[in-house]
Design an enzyme around this catalytic site. Sequence first.
Site, PDB file in Angstrom:
ATOM      1  N   GLU A 127       0.804  -1.239   0.000  1.00 44.22           N
ATOM      2  CA  GLU A 127       0.000   0.000   0.000  1.00 44.22           C
ATOM      3  C   GLU A 127       0.835   1.287   0.000  1.00 44.22           C
ATOM      4  OE1 GLU A 127      -2.714  -0.439   3.294  1.00 44.22           O
ATOM      5  OE2 GLU A 127      -3.735  -2.133   2.357  1.00 44.22           O
ATOM      6  N   GLU A 156      -6.333 -10.653  -1.331  1.00 46.18           N
ATOM      7  CA  GLU A 156      -7.152 -10.405  -0.123  1.00 46.18           C
ATOM      8  C   GLU A 156      -8.625 -10.243  -0.524  1.00 46.18           C
ATOM      9  OE1 GLU A 156      -5.620  -7.123   2.212  1.00 46.18           O
ATOM     10  OE2 GLU A 156      -3.545  -7.738   1.885  1.00 46.18           O
ATOM     11  N   ASN A 160       2.002  -5.198  -3.085  1.00 49.29           N
ATOM     12  CA  ASN A 160       0.596  -5.544  -2.803  1.00 49.29           C
ATOM     13  C   ASN A 160      -0.197  -4.275  -2.501  1.00 49.29           C
ATOM     14  OD1 ASN A 160      -1.283  -7.779  -2.160  1.00 49.29           O
ATOM     15  ND2 ASN A 160      -1.197  -7.040  -0.045  1.00 49.29           N
ATOM     16  N   HIS A 213     -10.342  -5.838  -2.410  1.00 55.37           N
ATOM     17  CA  HIS A 213     -11.402  -5.463  -1.451  1.00 55.37           C
ATOM     18  C   HIS A 213     -12.448  -4.683  -2.243  1.00 55.37           C
ATOM     19  CE1 HIS A 213      -9.150  -7.030   1.872  1.00 55.37           C
ATOM     20  NE2 HIS A 213      -8.102  -6.263   1.589  1.00 55.37           N
ATOM     21  N   ASP A 241     -12.367  -9.899  -0.982  1.00 59.18           N
ATOM     22  CA  ASP A 241     -13.691  -9.927  -0.355  1.00 59.18           C
ATOM     23  C   ASP A 241     -14.546  -8.910  -1.116  1.00 59.18           C
ATOM     24  OD1 ASP A 241     -12.789  -7.463   0.834  1.00 59.18           O
ATOM     25  OD2 ASP A 241     -12.408  -8.442   2.756  1.00 59.18           O
TER      26      ASP A 241
HETATM   27  C1  XIL Z   1      -6.556  -6.050   8.158  1.00 63.48           C
HETATM   28  C2  XIL Z   1      -6.977  -7.209   9.066  1.00 63.48           C
HETATM   29  O1  XIL Z   1      -7.876  -8.012   8.365  1.00 63.48           O
HETATM   30  C3  XIL Z   1      -7.587  -6.694  10.353  1.00 63.48           C
HETATM   31  O2  XIL Z   1      -7.836  -7.755  11.253  1.00 63.48           O
HETATM   32  C4  XIL Z   1      -6.675  -5.680  10.996  1.00 63.48           C
HETATM   33  O3  XIL Z   1      -7.308  -5.123  12.132  1.00 63.48           O
HETATM   34  C5  XIL Z   1      -6.308  -4.588  10.016  1.00 63.48           C
HETATM   35  O4  XIL Z   1      -5.716  -5.170   8.857  1.00 63.48           O
HETATM   36  N1  XIL Z   1      -4.943  -4.514   3.593  1.00 63.48           N
HETATM   37  C6  XIL Z   1      -4.016  -5.389   4.092  1.00 63.48           C
HETATM   38  C7  XIL Z   1      -4.372  -6.251   5.238  1.00 63.48           C
HETATM   39  O5  XIL Z   1      -2.930  -5.536   3.507  1.00 63.48           O
HETATM   40  O6  XIL Z   1      -3.255  -6.542   6.050  1.00 63.48           O
HETATM   41  C8  XIL Z   1      -5.465  -5.655   6.062  1.00 63.48           C
HETATM   42  O7  XIL Z   1      -5.831  -6.608   7.072  1.00 63.48           O
HETATM   43  C9  XIL Z   1      -6.633  -5.267   5.194  1.00 63.48           C
HETATM   44  C10 XIL Z   1      -6.237  -4.264   4.164  1.00 63.48           C
END
Ligand code: XIL
Length: 418
Positions: free
Chosen positions: A149, A256, A190, A226, A258
């Site tokens: 990020e 990741e 990422n 996301h 969702d």
């Molecule tokens: C999130 C986790 O899912 C949570 O449990 C935590 O409180 C915050 O981080 N991008 C990422 C992940 O790279 O590491 C993040 O995970 C979600 C967004």
Amino acid sequence: MHTKALLAALLAPAAVSAQLHELAVRAGLQYFGTALREGALNSDAQFAAILRDTREFGQIVPENGQKWESTQPSRGQFTYSQGDITANEAKRNSQFLRCHTLVWHSQLPSWVASGSWTRATLTSVIDTHMANVMGHYKGVCGHWDVVNEAINDDGTWRDSVFYRVFGTDYLPLSFELAKKHDPETKLYYNDYNLEYNQAKTDRAVEIVRIIQAAGAPIDGVGFQGHLIVGSTPSRANLATTLRRFTALGVDVAYTELDIRHSSLPASSQAQVTQGNDFANVVGSCLDVPRCVGVTVWSFTDKYSWVPSTFNGAGDALIYDSQFRKKAAWTSISSVLAAKATGAPPVSSSTSTPAQPTTTLVTRTTSASSTTQPTPTSAPTQPAQVRWGQCGGNGWTGPTTCQSPYTCQVLNPWYSQCL
Ligand code: XIL
């Protein structure tokens, strides 16, 4: 005959349960995986059982345990109790391990984020962090998310401690140091919202170019995925975006995934839309040869970061909070099965469902009867429960649904009680 029986078994109704990884591999991906919520593994037997089903998940990644705040909360104090939960689990189950993450502005202890650094001192801090953490996990991480990020949503550089001290030089520096500490793992950049192919995506392309131009190694780009139900790009657009990166000679992965409903409860139609959105994301990975795999950010709505992060949003995953498979699960399995068997791609349209085909696979009687005994005359099937299959090519089970659910065609192989 053997192949036919294999395909029949693959598509047999009961065999579609718990096999997303198996289908993904048959479809040409390296894995289908999930994040592991560390606290749930020992407290929730249902969670653990599904996570450990290697036909379902061939890859895992720690949701939080390897982050800087977990591994080096105070300077020089390294602790692996949380990170090892997932690493041990991967070893126990022979699952591929993605490791996450090293250089990130978030979940970064204040001794780093608020420290007063020069290039030399911060280089030493990153080097020491990687030497210890990557050293501890050396040989077990298939991928490492090296930098996470680095870009704001508008495409500008994120104002982290790393950017303030180094400008963009911390990007090649981080990858160079990571290579030194684990030469075998694949090194990933990422980020989220790369999927929309806008300014942020342009900047991520630039990141790959900056790293490569500096002569530093980068193996892949992780699309976090996301996403939002109804606002997810089409399969074709997603594939176009992935190809911008593979054209630079790196792998891509959804890391990741969702897809959240903006408001709850989600209607039946919204569930179907969510399923189609998931199918488009997974389908786009299937369409791009260097897209290596798909990881969901936890698999059950019971354990998702979404509700606590996005106000009012939720139900973003593929199992509901009671561990029942959702339409999203079915759609993913369908799109994978379609590729695995060489059948035509599944339509992602809800308004004009694809017509059932008769040419895909002839399911043998024995394959279906071993898993789903079928009466030979005058079938009197009980009505199917919510989420259950109620139709599709070759389906011999119930075709009506328990009230108030109706049997909805999702694609040629699956109709579902929604
Ligand atoms: C999130 C986790 O899912 C949570 O449990 C935590 O409180 C915050 O981080 N991008 C990422 C992940 O790279 O590491 C993040 O995970 C979600 C967004």
